[in-house]
Motif scaffolding. Structure first.
Motif, PDB file in Angstrom:
ATOM      1  N   TYR A  69      71.274  46.526  98.626  1.00 52.04           N
ATOM      2  CA  TYR A  69      71.310  45.446  99.102  1.00 52.04           C
ATOM      3  C   TYR A  69      72.610  45.417  99.951  1.00 52.04           C
ATOM      4  O   TYR A  69      72.868  44.762 100.827  1.00 52.04           O
ATOM      5  CB  TYR A  69      71.259  44.348  97.986  1.00 52.04           C
ATOM      6  CG  TYR A  69      71.292  42.956  98.684  1.00 52.04           C
ATOM      7  CD1 TYR A  69      70.244  42.303  99.303  1.00 52.04           C
ATOM      8  CD2 TYR A  69      72.565  42.008  98.543  1.00 52.04           C
ATOM      9  CE1 TYR A  69      70.440  41.168 100.002  1.00 52.04           C
ATOM     10  CE2 TYR A  69      72.607  40.979  99.092  1.00 52.04           C
ATOM     11  CZ  TYR A  69      71.456  40.452  99.842  1.00 52.04           C
ATOM     12  OH  TYR A  69      71.744  39.184 100.283  1.00 52.04           O
ATOM     13  N   VAL A 129      65.201  40.297  99.700  1.00 47.92           N
ATOM     14  CA  VAL A 129      65.992  39.208  99.135  1.00 47.92           C
ATOM     15  C   VAL A 129      65.598  38.689  97.877  1.00 47.92           C
ATOM     16  O   VAL A 129      65.963  38.736  96.714  1.00 47.92           O
ATOM     17  CB  VAL A 129      65.806  37.754  99.997  1.00 47.92           C
ATOM     18  CG1 VAL A 129      66.490  36.609  99.458  1.00 47.92           C
ATOM     19  CG2 VAL A 129      66.474  38.352 101.268  1.00 47.92           C
ATOM     20  N   ILE A 181      66.587  41.470  95.118  1.00 47.30           N
ATOM     21  CA  ILE A 181      67.932  41.143  94.676  1.00 47.30           C
ATOM     22  C   ILE A 181      68.096  40.226  93.721  1.00 47.30           C
ATOM     23  O   ILE A 181      68.793  40.069  92.723  1.00 47.30           O
ATOM     24  CB  ILE A 181      68.859  41.239  95.946  1.00 47.30           C
ATOM     25  CG1 ILE A 181      70.305  41.270  95.609  1.00 47.30           C
ATOM     26  CG2 ILE A 181      68.918  40.016  96.708  1.00 47.30           C
ATOM     27  CD1 ILE A 181      70.792  42.763  94.996  1.00 47.30           C
ATOM     28  N   ILE A 182      67.417  38.997  94.010  1.00 45.40           N
ATOM     29  CA  ILE A 182      67.467  37.754  93.270  1.00 45.40           C
ATOM     30  C   ILE A 182      66.936  37.813  91.799  1.00 45.40           C
ATOM     31  O   ILE A 182      67.292  37.783  90.745  1.00 45.40           O
ATOM     32  CB  ILE A 182      66.553  36.625  93.962  1.00 45.40           C
ATOM     33  CG1 ILE A 182      67.345  36.124  94.902  1.00 45.40           C
ATOM     34  CG2 ILE A 182      66.327  35.575  92.852  1.00 45.40           C
ATOM     35  CD1 ILE A 182      66.583  35.197  96.126  1.00 45.40           C
ATOM     36  N   CYS A 239      78.608  41.567  96.020  1.00 46.72           N
ATOM     37  CA  CYS A 239      77.582  40.766  96.819  1.00 46.72           C
ATOM     38  C   CYS A 239      77.859  39.382  97.344  1.00 46.72           C
ATOM     39  O   CYS A 239      77.370  38.655  97.922  1.00 46.72           O
ATOM     40  CB  CYS A 239      76.601  40.550  95.589  1.00 46.72           C
ATOM     41  SG  CYS A 239      75.760  42.306  95.158  1.00 46.72           S
ATOM     42  N   CYS A 272      77.390  37.829 100.721  1.00 46.95           N
ATOM     43  CA  CYS A 272      75.985  37.505 101.278  1.00 46.95           C
ATOM     44  C   CYS A 272      75.727  36.246 101.787  1.00 46.95           C
ATOM     45  O   CYS A 272      76.419  35.197 101.298  1.00 46.95           O
ATOM     46  CB  CYS A 272      74.998  37.990 100.097  1.00 46.95           C
ATOM     47  SG  CYS A 272      74.551  36.713  99.046  1.00 46.95           S
ATOM     48  N   VAL A 300      70.550  34.098  96.963  1.00 45.26           N
ATOM     49  CA  VAL A 300      71.260  35.029  96.257  1.00 45.26           C
ATOM     50  C   VAL A 300      72.366  34.651  95.719  1.00 45.26           C
ATOM     51  O   VAL A 300      72.943  34.956  94.802  1.00 45.26           O
ATOM     52  CB  VAL A 300      71.626  36.139  97.638  1.00 45.26           C
ATOM     53  CG1 VAL A 300      72.212  37.522  96.925  1.00 45.26           C
ATOM     54  CG2 VAL A 300      70.127  36.817  98.068  1.00 45.26           C
TER      55      VAL A 300
END
Length: 1720
Positions: free
Chosen positions: A1625, A1642, A1645-1646, A1685, A1688, A1693
Motif C-alpha cells: 500500500y 483501499v 488496507i482498511i 502509512c 496517506c 485509511v
C-alpha cells in the motif's frame, strides 16, 4: 191273333160270315142261281156248325172246303162286284185261320184263274199275302203256284200292279224262309244226324228236309236258276223274269236269313254250287271291260258293264262276304280280288265309285278284316288280300290325284263345266278364308293342281252307300266330283279306326288277364316256359296267335295306309279332314307302338313330324330314320308301281307363323302354316297319350317339337315350361294373331306332355330321358363356336320331366344330372350353360323339398344322391355356373337348412370349394351362405360337420379378393367358438359317440383312425382346428386380416380355453402358439422394407405402417403379446405340464429376438410382454399368502374380468380365481405345488434373457451411417423398468458379477443418444431440469438394489461400493457426457445459455445429463449418509472417490455446463464431509483415509481459487450469493478440520493455512469497474479467512502441542500477510501521487489495519504464556510500517490507522522492565 179266338170274335165272325153269304146270295139271285143256292146252304151249314160244336173255329176249319165253296163259286162268276165281295170274305176266313189245306188249294186255283183273266190283280195279291202269312197250310205245289202267281203279276202292263207284285214277291219269299226258321225252332231239341247230300242230280228230291225247309230250298234254287236265265224246277208256270229282280231277291234272302245257309248243309251247298259261280259269271263283263280301249283291237265285241246288274252283284257280294265268309273262303278271295280290280283307273267312274262303296262296307267291319288277314295274308300261297285292299285304296286315291276323272260324255262335260267354274279359281284364292260376298270355299284336297272337293257322305263308322242303293236306276249315274275320293278317304279312316279299336280292345283284355300271371306281353315265349299251369299256357297260346294276327294286320296295312294318309295330309285344305288324317296316323302310330312294331311306328310318327315342319325342312332325324326309306321306296300293288308321293310344296295353306329355322347357319326364314300347327298339336297329343309306347321314337318327336318351338320362338321359363318369348335374333319371327292365341295352348300342352311322363313306366321314362339328352347334345353341338341363342328345349324339358317324376327320382337322377353336369353346364355358350345350371339347381331344390316316401330324413342315401350333383358343380370353372350353384345352396339353406342332416358336408364342401381366383361376386355369394350357416344352422347340423364349418370359414379368411369378407369370416370364427363354448357339453357328447363308432369301424377294418391332432379328445380337436385356422390367418399377407385374426385367436383362447382338457394345452402351446410365433418371426424378419405408396385405391397409409416390414411388426407385436398374456393368465394350467421350463425358454427366446429386432415398435412390445410374464404370481399354497406382486406399472390380474369378444353382445362372465381353478384341477390329485427350485430356474432364465437383451441392444454399433439402428428411449426405459420386478425373484442369488453386468447395461442404456427428430418429445424444455423416464428407471433400479442390500444379509453389503461407483460415474456426466461408440452427438449447452438450435443438422442429440447427474449426486449423498460407517464403504475408499468425483465440477465452477452443478457439488461435498470426516478421523490410525486428505485439499484449492472466470452477466446479487458459498466452505474448515488438527496430517493442515492466508488477502481483479470494486472483492470471504486465521491464532484451549502449533502457524501467517499488504500500500500510495488508489486496495488496507488492531487486542487478552515471543516481535515489527502509512490521503485509511496505532501504547514501557518481563 188271340183276339180271333175270343167268344166275341167268334160270334162276330159267324155273324159276318152269315151276312157275307146273304150278300152273295142277294147278288147272285138274278144271274147266278147256283151260287145263290150254295150261299144259302152255306148259311145253314154255318148255323149248324155253330149250334153243334163247342169248338166252333175247329169245326169251321174241318168243314172249310164246304164253307168256302160258295165264295169260290162267286169268284168264278168273274163279276167284279161279286169277286171283290168273295175275296173279302175269303180273306176274313183266312185271317181267322179257319181254312184247311184243301180249301187253300181250291182258293189258290181260283186265284190263278182270276190272274189269268187279269181280274182284280191288286186284290189277288192281297189275298195271296193274307193266305200265306196268316197260316202255314199252303205247301209245296200250291205254294209254288201262289208264288208264280205273284211273279206273273209283276210283269203286267200296269205299273202299280208291277210294283205291288214286286213287294208281295219279296214278302212272300221272306215268309217262306221265316216258316223254315220257325220250323227249325220247333225241332231244335231233336238232334238229327244230317245225311250228306252229294251233288244230288234230282234237285227236287231233297228227302232229308222238313216241309218248310224243303219249300225254302226249292224256292232259292229256282231263284238262282232264274237269275242264270235257266228254267225253274219248282216255280212252274213262270213266263218272264228280270235278272235285276232276281239278284235283289237273292240278296235279301242272303241278308235276312244267313242262319239258314249256315245251319243247313243243303243250303250251304246251294251257296257254293249255285250262287258263287253265278256271281262270278255275271261279273265277267265288268272284269274284261277297259275304259277307253277300242273295240277293234279285240275279235269279239266286249259286253259293256251294266250298272243295275253290277251294282246288285256288288251288293250280293257284300252280303256274301259279310255273312258267309266262313263258308266261302276261296270264293271270297275271288270276290275281294275283283273288288280291288274294280278300283283300277281304267274302269268306269261309276264302277269305281260302287266298288269303293263296297270296300267301305268291308272297312267298317274290323272282325271281317281280321278274318281276311288270317285266311289269306297269313297263309303261305295265298293272295295278300287285306294288304291289297289297303294298297288298292291307296293307289285309288293317288290315281284320283294323278288322272283327271273321265267317264261318259255327260260326266266329262259336267266335269269340264265344273273345272271351268270352281276349281280353276279356287287355287288363286284358297289362301284366303272367304271370297267376296261371303262365299265360303268347299273343303277339298288339292295336290299338284288337282282339286278334289270333300263331300260329306256318311257318319263315321257306318258305310251308308249312295250308288249301291240306286236300285231304280238303269243308266249309270253321274258321279259327282270328289265322291269316290271322299268314300275312299272314309274307308281309310274307318279301316284305321276299326282295326285299332279292335286290336286295342283285345290287347286290353289280354293285359287284364295277364295281370294275374307274369308280364306276358313283353315276352310271351319265355313266360309260357315259366308257367306250368295248363290254363295259363292255353291262354298264352291264344295270345300268341292273337298277337301274330295283330302284327300281320298292321304289317299288311301300314305301308299303304301311310302312303295314302301322307298324301291326303299333304293335299288336305280342310281343317276337319286334316284332323281326321292326323288322328288316323296317331292311332296307327300308337297301335304299332303297343305292338312293338318299331319300323311302322317310327314311320307314322315321322309322317306326323314332317307334317309339323315346313316343307323341305332340313331335319336330320327325320331323314335318317328307317321310316324315311319309305319316302323313296315304291310298293308294288298288283303290279302297279305306286310311288310314295313326297309333300308338295305349293299346298295352299294359310301361313300363320314365320320364324328362324334351328340350324347352325340359319338360311332365311321358314313359314309355318295352320296345318303345321295342327300336326304339331297331334304330335303333342301322341306324345301325351301314348308316351309309354314311343320308345326310341321319342327322338323323332322331341326333335320335331324342338324345331317347332324354336320357329315359334317359345323360350323356357322357370320350371322348364316354354312361354312365348321374343327371339334374340330380331324380328324374324312373325306370328299371326291366330297362332298367338294358340301359343299358350301349345305351350300348355307341351308342359302337360312332360307332366304326363309321371305315368310312364320306368323303361319308357328312360327312353324319354335318353331322347332328351341326345337332343340336348345336338343343340349343344350346334351352339359350339358361335354366340347365337342356343335351343334350350331339351334342357328345359329335362328339367320339367325331372320335376314331375320326383316320386321316383332315383331311377332317373343319374342320367339326368350326369348329362346336365358333364355336358350342358360345361358348354362354352353362356345361355346354354346358364340353363343347364338352372335346370340342375331347380331339380336339386325340388328334390329336397319334395315329400318323398319314406321322407328324406329317413333316407340318407337319397338325400346324398340329390345333393351330390351340387357338389360336383364345384369342378366346373365357369363362374356363372358356380354362382347358380351358390344361389342354389343359399336357397336350400333358407328352405331346408334344418333338415339337411348328413347332407351338410356336401353343402359346406360347395362353399369351401370356392377358390381365390373365382371373382368377387362368387366369393361374396358363397360367403353369404356361410354366414347364414353360422348364424342359423350350427345347432341343426351334426357335430361332426362343425370342423368343416371351421375349415370353410378359415378358407374365406384366406381369400384375398375382398378384405371385408376375410375380416367378417374371422368374426364368424369367433361366433363359432362362442357356439362351441355355449353348447360344449352336447357337442362333446355327440363327438365322443361318433368317435367311438369310427374307432370301432377302424378297428374292424384294421386301419388306424386318422384325424388331425389325434390323441386329443374330439371336442378338443375341434377347438384345435379352430385355433389352427386362426393361426393360419394370423400370417395372412394382409395386415388387417392378421390383426383381426390375432385378436380373435387370443380372445378365443382367453375366453374359452378353460374348456380344454389339461393335456391339450400342450398342443395349444407347441403346435398353435409357438408355431405361430415362429412363422410371424420369420415373416417379420424377411419382410420387405420398400415403402408402400398407398393401400390400394385411395386409402392413405400412416407413415408408421408404410412398409411391409412395419406392418409385419404390428403382427409380431400382437402375437407376442397374446402368447405372453396366455402364459401369464393360464400359468396355473401350463406349469404342471411336463415341459413348462422348455416352453418358458422358447417364449423368452421369442421375446429376446423380438426385443433385439431392429424395429422400435416390436422391441418395445417385446419388453412389454416380458414385463407381463414377469408379473406372474407364484401359485398359491395353503400355507402362505401370495407374495405381493412387485410394484411395477400393471397390477397382476388374478380375476379375469368379463371378457367381451369382438362382435359379441354379451360379456362372458368368469370368476376363475387362481385358487378356484386349482381346486378344479386338484379334485383328483393333490394340489399342484411347483418346485421352488424350478421356479427359481425360470426366473434366472428370465434374468439371462434380460441381460442378453440389455447388453445386445445397448452395445454401441461399430460403424454409423444413416440407417444404424439405435434403440429408442421408451425401449430402454422399459428394459430397465423390468429389472426391479425381475430382481425381486432372483435377489437371493444376485452376486457381484450380476451387479457388474447390470452396471454395464445401465451405463450403456443411459449413454444412448436420441434422434434429433424425437428430441423435442423426450427432452425437457431446457429451462427446467427434469430427468427422462429412462434416467428415472436407472436410478430406480439402483435404488431397489440399494434397499435390498440395506435389508439383506451382511454379505450383500459388499455391493455398496459398486453402487457408489455406478452413481459416481453418472455424476461425472454433468461435466463430461458419455460417448456412445464413435457416434457424433451434439450436446446441450449450459441451460443458462440457451443457445441450442432444436433441429440442428446433427442426427443424434445427447441428452441433457445434468439433471440426471445431479440426481445421482443427491442419491450418493443420501446413500453415503446411511452407509458411511459400513466396512465396505470405508475399505473401498468411497469418500475419496466421492471427493475425487466432486473435484471435477468444483474445479470447473463457472465453466460447468450447468451452474447448478457446482453449487450442488459444494453442498454435497459439505454434507458428505460433515459425515465422512468424523469417520476419517476415527480411522486415522488405520491409514485407510491417507490418500483422501491431499485430494480434499486440492479440491478446496481448486474450488476456492478457481481458474474459471465468472460470466460477464453475473449480477451483484448472484456474486454475493456465490461468495456466501465460499464462506460456507471456510466455515466448514474452521469447524470440522482445524479444531481436530492433531488427527490430521500436518501437510494437509499446512495447505489449509496457506489457503486461508491466500484468501484473507484481497485478490485484485482488473476486470472490475471502479464502481463495483467494493462488492467484487470478496470482502466477506477474505474477512472470514482472516477471522479463521485469527481464531486459530490464539485458541485458548490448547490441550495438545498439536493445537498450539496450529495457532502459532496461523499467527505467523496472519502477521506476515498484514506486513505484505501494508508494504504494498505504501509503495502504491507513493507511486500514485495525486491519484486515489483503487477502491479495493483501499478496502484491503482498511481491513488489514482493523485486523491488526483486533490482533493486538486478542493478544493482550490471551494468557501471556500462550503467546510466543516471536509473535510479539512480529507485532511490534509492524509499527514502523504503520507509521509510514500516516501520509496517506484517504480519510478512511487514516481513521483505521488511528485505531490500529492506539493499542501500541501498551507496548510503550521502559525497555528494562520489558526485558525483565520477557525474561520472566
Amino acid at each position: 191273333m188271340s183276339s180271333t179266338n175270343s167268344p166275341e170274335a167268334v160270334k162276330k165272325l159267324l155273324e159276318n160270315m152269315q151276312s157275307d153269304l146273304r150278300a152273295l146270295s142277294l147278288e147272285c139271285k138274278k144271274k147266278f142261281p147256283p151260287v145263290k143256292e150254295a150261299a144259302e146252304s152255306g148259311i145253314i151249314k154255318v148255323k149248324t156248325i155253330a149250334a153243334r160244336n163247342t169248338e166252333i173255329l175247329a169245326a169251321l176249319k174241318e168243314n172249310s172246303s164246304e164253307v168256302v165253296q160258295p165264295f169260290l163259286m162267286g169268284c168264278g162268276t168273274k163279276e167284279p162286284k161279286i169277286t171283290q165281295l168273295c175275296l173279302a170274305a175269303i180273306q176274313r176266313l183266312m185271317s181267322h185261320e179257319v181254312v184247311s189245306e184243301t180249301a187253300a188249294g181250291n182258293i189258290i186255283n181260283m186265284l190263278w184263274q182270276l190272274m189269268e183273266n187279269s181280274l182284280e190283280e191288286l186284290k189277288l195279291l192281297q189275298t195271296v199275302l193274307v193266305l200265306l202269312t196268316t197260316n202255314t197250310v199252303v205247301h209245296d205245289e200250291s205254294l209254288s203256284k201262289a208264288i208264280v202267281l205273284c211273279f206273273r203279276l209283276h210283269f203286267t202292263k200296269d205299273n202299280i200292279t208291277n210294283n205291288t207284285a214286286a213287294a208281295t214277291v219279296r214278302q212272300v219269299v221272306t215268309v217262306v224262309f221265316e216258316r223254315m226258321v220257325a220250323e227249325d225252332e220247333r225241332h231244335r231239341d231233336i238232334i238229327e244226324q244230317p245225311v250228306l247230300v252229294q251233288g244230288n242230280s234230282n234237285r227236287r228230291s231233297v228227302s232229308t228236309l222238313k216241309p218248310c225247309a224243303k219249300d225254302a230250298y226249292m224256292l232259292f234254287q229256282d231263284l238262282c236258276q232264274l237269275v242264270n236265265a235257266d228254267a225253274p224246277y219248282w216255280l212252274v208256270g213262270m213266263t218272264e223274269m228280270t235278272r235285276t229282280f232276281g239278284l235283289e231277291l237273292l240278296e235279301s234272302v242272303l241278308n235276312d236269313f244267313p242262319q239258314v245257309f249256315l245251319q243247313h248243309q243243303e243250303f250251304s251247298f246251294l251257296l257254293k254250287e249255285r250262287v258263287c259261280p253265278l256271281v262270278i259269271k255275271l261279273f265277267s263283263p265288268n272284269i274284261k271291260f277297259r275304259q277307253g280301249s277300242s273295240s277293234s283291237s279285240s275279235p269279239a265285241p266286249v259286253e259293256k258293264p251294266y250298272f243295275p246288274i253290277c251294282m246288285r252283284l256288288l251288293r250280293v257280294v257284300s252280303v256274301l262276304i259279310k255273312q258267309f265268309y266262313s263258308l266261302l273262303v276261296t270264293e271270297c278271295e275271288i270276290f275281294l280280288s275283283l273288288l280291288v280290280k274294280f278300283l283300277d283307273a281304267d274302269k268306269p267312274q261309276w264302277l269305281r265309285a260302287v266298288a269303293v262303296e263296297s270296300i267301305h262296307r268291308l272297312c267298317v267291319q274290323p272282325q271281317l278284316l281280321r278274318s281276311f288277314c288270317q285266311s289269306y295274308d297269313m297263309k303261305q300261297h295265298s293272295t295278300k288280300v287285306f294288304r291289297d285292299i289297303v294298297n288298292a285304296l291307296g293307289s285309288f286315291i293317288q290315281s284320283l290325284f294323278l288322272v283327271p276323272p273321265t267317264g261318259n260324255p255327260a260326266t266329262t262335260n259336267q266335269a269340264g263345266n265344273n273345272n271351268s267354274g270352281g276349281p280353276v279359281s279356287a287355287p288363286a284364292n284358297s289362301g284366303m278364308l272367304g271370297i267376296g260376298g261371303g262365299v265360303t270355299l268347299l273343303p277339298a284336297f288339292e295336290y299338284r293342281g288337282t282339286w278334289i272337293p270333300i263331300l260329306t257322305i256318311t257318319v263315321q263308322g257306318s258305310a251308308k252307300a249312295t250308288y249301291l242303293e240306286m236300285l231304280d236306276k238303269v243308266e249309270p249315274p253321274t258321279i259327282p266330283e270328289g265322291y269316290a275320293m271322299s268314300v275312299a278317304f272314309h274307308c281309310l279312316l274307318d279301316l284305321v279306326r276299326g282295326i285299332t279299336s279292335m286290336i286295342e280292345g283285345e290287347l286290353g283284355e289280354v293285359e287284364t288277364e295277364c295281370q294275374t300271371t307274369t308280364e306276358v306281353a313283353s315276352s310271351p315265349t319265355q313266360s309260357s316256359e315259366q308257367q306250368e299251369l295248363q290254363s295259363t299256357s292255353d291262354q298264352m297260346d291264344k295270345e300268341i296267335v292273337s298277337r301274330a294276327v295283330w302284327e300281320e294286320m298292321v304289317n299288311a296295312c301300314w305301308c299303304g295306309l301311310l302312303a295314302a294318309l301322307s298324301l291326303l295330309l299333304d293335299a288336305s285344305t280342310d281343317e276337319a279332314a286334316t284332323e281326321n288324317i292326323l288322328k288316323a296316323e296317331l292311332t296307327m302310330a300308337a297301335l304299332c307302338g303297343r305292338l312293338g312294331l318299331v319300323t311302322s311306328r317310327d314311320a307314322f310318327i315321322t309322317a306326323i313330324c314332317k307334317g309339323s315342319l315346313p316343307p323341305h325342312y332340313a331335319l336330320t332325324v327325320l331323314n335318317t330314320t328307317t321310316a324315311a326309306t319309305l319316302s323313296n321306296k315304291s310298293y308294288s300293288i298288283q303290279g302297279q308301281s305306286v310311288m310314295m308321293i313326297s309333300p308338295s310344296s305349293e299346298s295352299h295353306q294359310q301361313v300363320v307363323a314365320v320364324g328362324q329355322p334351328l340350324a347352325v347357319q340359319p338360311q332365311g326364314t321358314v313359314m309355318l302354316t295352320s296345318k303345321n300347327i295342327q300336326c304339331m298339336r297331334t304330335l303333342l297329343n301322341l306324345a301325351h297319350c301314348h308316351g309309354a309306347v314311343l320308345g326310341t321314337s321319342w327322338q323323332l318327336v322331341l326333335a320335331t317339337l324342338q324345331h317347332l318351338v324354336w320357329i315359334l320362338g317359345l323360350k323356357p321359363s322357370s320350371g322348364g315350361a316354354l312361354k312365348p318369348g321374343r327371339a334374340v335374333e330380331g324380328p324374324s319371327t312373325v306370328l299371326t294373331t291366330a297362332v298367338m292365341t294358340d301359343l299358350p295352348v301349345i305351350s300348355n300342352i307341351l308342359s302337360r306332355l312332360f307332366e304326363s311322363s309321371q305315368y310312364l313306366d320306368d323303361v319308357s321314362l328312360h327312353h324319354l330321358i335318353n331322347a332328351l339328352c341326345s337332343l340336348s347334345l345336338e343343340a349343344m353341338d350346334m351352339a359350339y363356336g358361335n354366340n347365337k341363342e342356343p335351343s334350350l328345349f331339351a334342357v328345359a324339358k329335362l328339367l320339367e320331366t325331372g320335376l314331375v317324376n320326383m316320386h321316383r327320382i332315383e331311377i332317373l337322377w343319374r342320367p339326368l344330372t350326369g348329362h346336365l353336369l358333364e355336358k350342358v353346364c360345361q358348354h362354352p355358350n353362356s345361355r346354354m350353360r346358364e340353363w343347364g345350371a338352372e335346370a340342375l339347381t331347380s331339380l336339386i331344390k325340388a328334390g329336397l323339398t319334395f315329400n318323398h316316401d319314406p321322407p328324406l330324413s329317413q333316407n340318407q342315401r337319397l338325400q346324398l344322391l340329390l345333393l351330390n350333383p351340387l357338389k360336383e358343380m364345384s369342378s366346373i370353372n365357369h363362374p356363372d355356373i358356380r354362382l347358380k350353384q351358390l344361389e342354389c345352396v343359399l336357397q336350400i339353406l333358407q328352405s331346408q337348412g334344418d333338415s339337411l342332416g348328413p347332407g351338410w358336408p356336401l353343402v359346406l364342401g360347395v362353399m369351401g370349394a370356392i377358390r381365390n381366383d373365382q371373382g368377387e361376386s362368387l366369393i361374396r355369394t358363397a360367403f353369404q351362405c356361410l354366414q347364414l350357416v353360422v348364424t342359423d344352422f350350427l345347432p341343426t347340423m351334426p357335430c361332426t360337420c362343425l370342423q368343416i364349418v371351421v375349415d370353410v370359414a378359415g378358407s374365406f379368411g384366406l381369400h384375398n379378393q375382398e378384405l371385408n369378407i376375410s375380416l367378417t369370416s374371422i368374426g364368424l370364427l369367433w361366433n363359432i367358438s362362442d357356439y362351441f363354448f355355449q353348447r360344449g357339453e352336447t357337442i362333446e357328447k355327440e363327438l365322443n359317440k361318433e368317435e367311438a363308432a369310427q374307432q370301432k369301424q377302424a378297428e374292424e377294418k384294421g386301419v388306424v383312425l386318422n384325424r388331425p391332432f389325434h390323441p386329443a379328445p374330439p371336442f378338443d380337436c375341434l377347438w384345435l382346428c379352430l385355433y389352427a385356422k386362426l393361426g393360419e390367418l394370423c400370417v395372412d399377407p394382409r395386415p388387417a386380416v392378421r390383426k383381426s385374426a390375432g385378436q380373435t385367436l387370443f380372445s378365443t383362447i382367453g375366453a374359452h380355453g378353460t374348456l380344454l382338457q389339461h393335456s391339450t394345452w400342450h398342443t395349444v402351446i407347441w403346435k398353435v402358439l409357438f408355431h405361430l410365433l415362429d412363422r410371424v418371426r420369420e415373416s417379420s424378419t424377411t419382410a420387405d422394407k420398400e415403402k408402400i405408396e398407398s393401400g390400394g385405391g385411395n386409402i392413405l397409409i400412416h407413415h408408421s405402417r408404410d412398409t411391409a416390414e412395419k406392418q409385419w411388426a404390428e403382427t409380431w407385436v400382437l402375437t407376442l403379446a397374446g402368447v405372453a398374456r396366455i402364459f401369464n393368465t393360464r400359468r396355473y394350467l401350463l406349469q404342471p405340464l411336463g415341459d413348462f421350463s422348455r416352453a418358458w425358454d422358447v417364449l423368452l427366446d421369442h421375446i429376446q429376438s423380438a426385443a433385439l429386432s431392429k424395429n422400435n415398435e416390436v422391441s418395445l412390445a417385446a419388453l412389454k410382454s416380458f414385463q407381463e410374464i414377469l408379473q406372474i404370481v407364484s401359485p398359491v399354497r395353503d400355507s402362505d399368502k401370495p407374495e405381493t406382486p412387485p410394484a411395477v406399472n400393471v397390477p397382476v390380474p388374478v380375476l379375469i374380468g368379463s371378457i367381451s369378444g369382438p362382435g359379441l353382445s354379451r360379456p362372458f362372465v368368469r370368476t376363475d380365481s387362481v385358487g378356484e381353478r386349482l381346486g378344479r384341477y386338484s379334485s383328483s390329485e393333490p394340489p399342484v405345488v411347483t418346485d421352488e427350485l424350478e421356479d427359481l430356474n425360470l426366473w434366472w432364465a428370465a434374468w439371462n434373457t434380460w441381460y442378453r437383451i440389455g447388453s445386445e441392444s445397448t452395445k454401441p454399433p461399430v460403424t454409423f451411417d444413416k440407417l444404424t439402428f439405435i434403440p429408442s428411449q421408451p425401449f430402454l426405459t422399459a428394459l430397465i423398468q423390468i429389472f426391479p420386478a425381475l430382481y425381486q425373484h432372483i435377489k437371493t442369488g444376485f452376486n457381484m458379477d450380476d451387479l457388474q453386468k447390470l452396471g454395464v447395461i445401465l451405463h450403456s442404456a443411459v449413454s444412448v443418444p436420441i434422434s434429433s427428430d424425437a428430441s423435442p418429445f423426450i427432452l425437457p424444455s431446457y429451462t427446467e431440469a427434469v430427468l427422462t423416464s429412462l434416467q428415472e428407471a436407472v436410478l430406480t433400479a439402483l435404488d431397489v438394489l440399494q434397499k435390498a442390500i440395506c435389508v439383506g444379509p451382511e454379505n450383500m453389503q459388499i455391493m455398496y461400493p459398486a453402487i457408489f461407483d455406478q452413481l459416481l460415474a453418472f455424476v461425472e456426466f454433468s461435466c463430461k457426457p458419455p460417448q456412445y461408440g464413435q457416434l457424433e452427438t451434439k450436446h446441450i449447452a449450459n441451460a443458462k445459455y440457451n443457445q441450442i438450435q432444436l433441429f440442428a443438422p446433427a442426427e443424434w442429440v445427447a441428452l441433457n445429463y445434468v439433471p440426471f447427474a445431479e440426481r445421482s449426486l443427491e442419491v450418493v449423498v443420501d446413500l453415503y449418509q446411511k452407509t458411511a460407517c459400513h466396512k465396505a464403504v470405508v475399505n473401498e475408499k468411497v469418500l475419496q472417490n466421492i471427493i475425487k468425483t466432486l473435484r471435477v465440477p468444483l474445479s470447473l465452477k463457472y465453466s460447468c455446463p450447468s451452474e447448478s452443478t457446482w453449487k450442488l457439488a459444494v453442498s454435497s461435498l459439505l454434507k458428505v464431509l460433515s459425515i465422512g470426516l468424523p469417520v476419517a478421523r476415527q480411522h486415522a490410525s488405520s491409514g485407510k483415509f491417507d490418500s483422501m486428505w491431499p485430494e480434499l485439499a486440492n479440491t478446496f484449492e481448486d474450488f476456492l481459487f478457481t481458474k474459471s472466470i465468472p460470466p460477464d452477466n453475473l449480477s451483484i446479487q448472484e456474486f454475493q450469493r456465490n461468495e456466501s458459498i465460499d464462506v460456507e466452505v471456510v466455515q466448514l474448515i474452521s469447524t470440522e478440520i482445524l479444531p481436530y488438527a492433531n488427527f490430521i496430517p500436518k501437510e494437509f493442515v499446512g495447505q489449509i493455512m496457506t489457503m486461508l492466508n491466500k484468501g484473507s488477502i484481497h485478490s485484485q481483479s482488473s476486470s472490475f469497474t471502479e464502481a463495483e470494486i467494493d462488492i467484487r472483492l470478496r470482502e466477506e470471504f477474505s474477512k472470514m479467512c482472516f477471522e479463521t486465521l485469527l481464531q486459530f491464532s490464539f485458541s485458548n484451549k490448547v490441550t495438545t502441542p498439536q493445537e498450539g502449533y496450529i495457532s502459532r502457524m496461523a499467527l505467523s501467517v496472519l502477521l506476515k500477510r498484514s506486513q505484505d499488504v501494508l508494504h504494498r500500500y505504501i509503495e502504491d500510495e507513493r507511486l500514485s501521487g495525486k491519484c486515489p488508489l483503487p477502491r479495493q486496495q483501499v478496502t484491503e488496507i482498511i481491513f488489514v489495519l482493523k485486523a491488526v488492531s483486533t490482533l493486538i487486542d486478542s493478544l493482550k487478552k490471551t494468557q501471556p504464556e500462550n503467546v510466543d515471543g516471536n509473535t510479539w516481535a512480529q507485532v511490534i515489527a509492524l509499527y514502523p510500517t504503520l507509521v509510514e502509512c500516516i501520509t496517506c490521503s484517504s480519510a478512511e485509511v487514516c481513521s483505521a490507522l488511528k485505531e490500529a496505532l492506539v493499542p501500541f501504547k501498551d507496548f510503550m514501557q521502559p525497555p528494562a522492565s520489558k526485558v525483565q518481563n520477557g525474561e520472566s
